[in-house]
Design a protein around this motif. Structure first.
Motif, PDB file in Angstrom:
ATOM      1  N   ARG A 172       0.708  -1.065   0.136  1.00  0.00           N
ATOM      2  CA  ARG A 172       0.069   0.034  -0.078  1.00  0.00           C
ATOM      3  C   ARG A 172       0.692   1.039   0.145  1.00  0.00           C
ATOM      4  O   ARG A 172       1.962   1.466   0.565  1.00  0.00           O
ATOM      5  CB  ARG A 172      -0.863   0.080   1.312  1.00  0.00           C
ATOM      6  N   LEU A 173       0.369   2.320  -0.819  1.00  0.00           N
ATOM      7  CA  LEU A 173       1.107   3.629  -0.757  1.00  0.00           C
ATOM      8  C   LEU A 173       0.094   4.626  -0.356  1.00  0.00           C
ATOM      9  O   LEU A 173      -0.973   4.536  -1.288  1.00  0.00           O
ATOM     10  CB  LEU A 173       1.654   3.764  -2.230  1.00  0.00           C
ATOM     11  N   THR A 174       0.100   5.610   0.505  1.00  0.00           N
ATOM     12  CA  THR A 174      -0.696   6.605   0.630  1.00  0.00           C
ATOM     13  C   THR A 174      -0.931   7.392  -0.515  1.00  0.00           C
ATOM     14  O   THR A 174      -0.147   7.593  -1.252  1.00  0.00           O
ATOM     15  CB  THR A 174      -0.211   7.501   1.977  1.00  0.00           C
ATOM     16  N   PRO A 175      -2.103   7.891  -0.730  1.00  0.00           N
ATOM     17  CA  PRO A 175      -2.424   8.574  -1.934  1.00  0.00           C
ATOM     18  C   PRO A 175      -1.609  10.107  -1.734  1.00  0.00           C
ATOM     19  O   PRO A 175      -1.443  10.529  -0.779  1.00  0.00           O
ATOM     20  CB  PRO A 175      -3.919   8.746  -1.983  1.00  0.00           C
ATOM     21  N   LEU A 176      -1.414  10.639  -3.170  1.00  0.00           N
ATOM     22  CA  LEU A 176      -0.740  11.858  -3.022  1.00  0.00           C
ATOM     23  C   LEU A 176      -1.751  13.085  -3.238  1.00  0.00           C
ATOM     24  O   LEU A 176      -2.473  13.294  -3.975  1.00  0.00           O
ATOM     25  CB  LEU A 176       0.211  11.783  -4.355  1.00  0.00           C
ATOM     26  N   ASN A 177      -1.902  13.739  -2.107  1.00  0.00           N
ATOM     27  CA  ASN A 177      -2.933  14.858  -2.174  1.00  0.00           C
ATOM     28  C   ASN A 177      -2.086  16.283  -1.867  1.00  0.00           C
ATOM     29  O   ASN A 177      -1.449  16.286  -0.836  1.00  0.00           O
ATOM     30  CB  ASN A 177      -3.886  14.587  -0.893  1.00  0.00           C
ATOM     31  N   ILE A 178      -2.298  17.164  -2.586  1.00  0.00           N
ATOM     32  CA  ILE A 178      -1.631  18.629  -2.636  1.00  0.00           C
ATOM     33  C   ILE A 178      -2.561  19.543  -2.775  1.00  0.00           C
ATOM     34  O   ILE A 178      -3.327  19.430  -3.744  1.00  0.00           O
ATOM     35  CB  ILE A 178      -0.313  18.745  -3.565  1.00  0.00           C
ATOM     36  N   GLU A 179      -2.757  20.600  -1.930  1.00  0.00           N
ATOM     37  CA  GLU A 179      -3.630  21.630  -2.002  1.00  0.00           C
ATOM     38  C   GLU A 179      -3.034  22.513  -3.349  1.00  0.00           C
ATOM     39  O   GLU A 179      -2.109  22.792  -3.512  1.00  0.00           O
ATOM     40  CB  GLU A 179      -3.934  22.335  -0.679  1.00  0.00           C
ATOM     41  N   ASN A 180      -4.266  22.990  -3.953  1.00  0.00           N
ATOM     42  CA  ASN A 180      -4.231  23.749  -5.001  1.00  0.00           C
ATOM     43  C   ASN A 180      -3.341  23.591  -6.129  1.00  0.00           C
ATOM     44  O   ASN A 180      -2.411  24.102  -6.596  1.00  0.00           O
ATOM     45  CB  ASN A 180      -3.419  25.230  -4.425  1.00  0.00           C
ATOM     46  N   ALA A 181      -3.285  22.151  -6.336  1.00  0.00           N
ATOM     47  CA  ALA A 181      -2.601  21.398  -7.537  1.00  0.00           C
ATOM     48  C   ALA A 181      -3.245  20.354  -8.210  1.00  0.00           C
ATOM     49  O   ALA A 181      -3.971  19.813  -7.521  1.00  0.00           O
ATOM     50  CB  ALA A 181      -1.141  21.007  -7.042  1.00  0.00           C
TER      51      ALA A 181
END
Length: 584
Positions: A172-181
């Motif tokens: 498992r790999l945590t999802p990539l979440n970036i604000e304003n992108a």
């Protein structure tokens, strides 16, 4: 006598109270770990034990600051020695450190009891392959193609997960979440083997395309990879691999990217930062032999390296005089490459010449910003000159409509003289003229009525009577528009609105203005105008897609009400001559 008895019981009551108090004070609650010194990628177990008969559970919230809680299990044990019984309860917590250094497991409460704090020393796991005995069994290397970019310029993040041990399928790999992108994974995860300094590693590699939507510092968070590796201490690991694996964790480093605003010297109307941008066109047939009335399709493709198709604006093809133009539906495509995303937008238009002569199609230019040279560039399709030849087709002879002097002078086309021999009976000839004039007038009035009806339907945005298939298409495309607005993705919402209007009107326009001009809704046109101006603004929430969705939903509701009202007052369209809808 009674008083002396009471006084004799006082010492006994005091002794019983002291005994109960001492038993309560003897209730133990301890904390212990199986390892005090670990590497960052390793896990360890914290055991909380009590001999108190309690129904409470330890409060583990204090662990979340410096540790990841991977799992908790509970067991109760009873031991009898020489007729004397002992019992206790254990809570075993599997932990993984979040950082390197001296970490402290805080005091953990259990009802009124409190465990002692424990210090843990965490060392950085080695990613060097110089010494195979000291290298971490799992580690992550991450890289970006640039640490300083312009707003909306693509950042390519590449993650390489190395493992020198066999991993189970619970990866498992945590999802990539970036604000304003805007984030998009580039292709699928690639798996391969590599050898470094004599050590063989399995590698899982994946890349992400990131487009920052505002200037400033962009923080790429640490991603956590977790799995289970074979526990060499277990004799049954190869037979029961799903249950005997040892948890293992690896984390990618955090990164900070500097995002610069759009340069003030950029003169283009739309900000397009790309590695490369090209404009090309093609034709459905040769341009050497074009005649009046021939239909020829021109296709223009805009392709950009480092921009997704949603970021590419529509292509405004020129419409010179002497040619009728009929836009076709546009298409978009995104393709992952080794250097990032390649977005394409395709626009097609049918051209039908209406007069012979020479017609020049003006050049098409797009300004864009080259992120490799930091300079403004222009992509251009040069002007094209078309030589239109007269049509060699003979126009068919048609019955004429009663003459209208104002129309005769405006028609330059000459028709062949029809070979008409008038009958000898002048009375019958006059009768024929009268009947022809009446039929012609009736036909003309019918055309005018149909034109007014179609114009009214076009102005109101109403769809002519449709079948179940077109109704289903309208609902599907509206649901896609709704989802795009709710995610506040204006580029996608814009394209979904065009697709929805195509399903409603049956017209294959691909330009937004065509549909907005046909809609009697000033508020909706204003909202789209504001959104077009604000979609490339550096301000946060410059485009309000929720207000746009509200206005479109209101317009759709008015259309449905009108459609239902007309349906109630009209016969069934399947049987125009029978209001009941039954066949004769």
């Amino acid at each position: 006598m009674v008083r002396s008895v009471n006084q004799s019981f006082k010492p006994l009551l005091l002794l019983i109270s002291l005994t109960v108090f001492s038993l309560q004070s003897l209730a133990s609650y301890t904390a212990s770990v199986n390892r005090n010194s670990i590497a960052q990628y390793e896990t360890f177990e914290l055991t909380l034990r009590t001999d108190s008969d309690t129904s409470s559970a330890p409060d583990l919230d204090g662990l979340n600051q410096e540790f990841d809680v991977l799992g908790t299990r509970q067991n109760r044990q009873v031991r009898i020695i020489n007729g004397k019984s002992e019992s206790w309860r254990d809570w075993v917590v599997t932990l993984s450190p979040k950082k390197v250094g001296r970490l402290v497991i805080p005091e953990i409460p259990l009802g009124d009891l409190q465990s002692q704090a424990i210090a843990i020393q965490v060392s950085a796991g080695s990613t060097s392959t110089d010494n195979a005995d000291n290298v971490s069994p799992v580690f992550i290397k991450s890289s970006v193609n640039s640490e300083a970019v312009f707003v909306q310029q693509e950042i390519v993040l590449t993650l390489q997960i190395f493992h020198r041990v066999e991993l189970y399928d619970d990866r498992r790999l945590t999802p990539l979440n970036i604000e304003n992108a805007l984030i998009q994974q580039l292709g699928e995860t690639r798996s391969y083997d590599t050898v470094m300094n004599g050590v063989r590693f399995g590698v899982m590699e994946l890349s992400f395309s990131i487009h920052p939507q505002q200037s400033g510092l962009l923080e790429i968070p640490s991603l956590t990879f977790s799995s289970s590796m074979s526990d060499r201490r277990s004799n049954f690991g190869s037979f029961f691999s799903t249950g005997s694996g040892k948890p293992v964790i690896a984390r990618s480093p955090e990164m900070v990217i500097s995002v610069q605003p759009q340069p003030a010297t950029y003169s283009g109307n739309i900000w397009l930062p790309a590695k490369n941008l090209t404009l090309t066109d093609g034709w459905s047939s040769s341009l050497d032999d074009i005649k009046v009335g021939d239909a020829i399709t021109r296709t223009i493709v805009i392709q950009a390296e480092g921009l997704s198709s949603n970021q590419l604006p529509s292509i405004n093809m020129p419409k010179p005089q002497g040619i009728n133009t009929y836009p076709d539906q546009s298409a978009t495509d995104d393709r992952a490459s080794d250097t990032g995303i390649v977005g394409s937008r395709i626009e097609a238009m049918a051209l039908v010449p209406t007069k012979p002569g020479t017609i020049t199609l003006p050049p098409i230019r797009y300004r864009w910003f080259d992120t490799q040279t930091n300079s403004e560039q222009i992509a251009e399709i040069p002007a094209k000159t078309l030589t239109i030849k007269p049509s060699d087709k003979v126009e068919p002879v048609v019955a004429s409509i009663p003459e209208q002097p104002q129309d005769i002078e405006s028609k330059p086309l000459e028709c062949l003289d029809p070979q008409i021999i008038p009958p000898s009976d002048s009375g019958d000839y006059k009768l024929w003229q009268t009947v022809s004039a009446a039929l012609g007038a009736g036909w003309l009035l019918t055309l005018i009525w149909l034109g007014l009806k179609n114009r009214k339907r076009k102005t109101s945005g109403e769809l002519p009577s449709s079948d179940a298939s077109s109704s289903s298409s309208e609902k599907r495309t509206f649901d896609e528009l709704k989802a795009a607005c709710q995610s506040n993705n204006y580029s996608l919402a814009r394209q979904c609105f065009i697709t929805w209007r195509q399903s409603v009107t049956g017209i294959n326009h691909s330009v937004l203005d065509h549909f907005l001009n046909d809609i009697d809704d000033e508020n909706l046109r204003t909202l789209f105008s504001q959104a077009e101006a604000g979609q490339y603004s550096s301000e946060k929430n410059a485009v309000d897609c929720k207000a746009l969705l509200k206005a479109v939903t209101k317009m759709r509701s008015r259309r449905d009400d009108r459609k239902q009202g007309e349906k109630d007052g009209k016969p069934n369209p399947l049987y125009p001559g029978n209001p009941t809808g039954s066949s004769k």
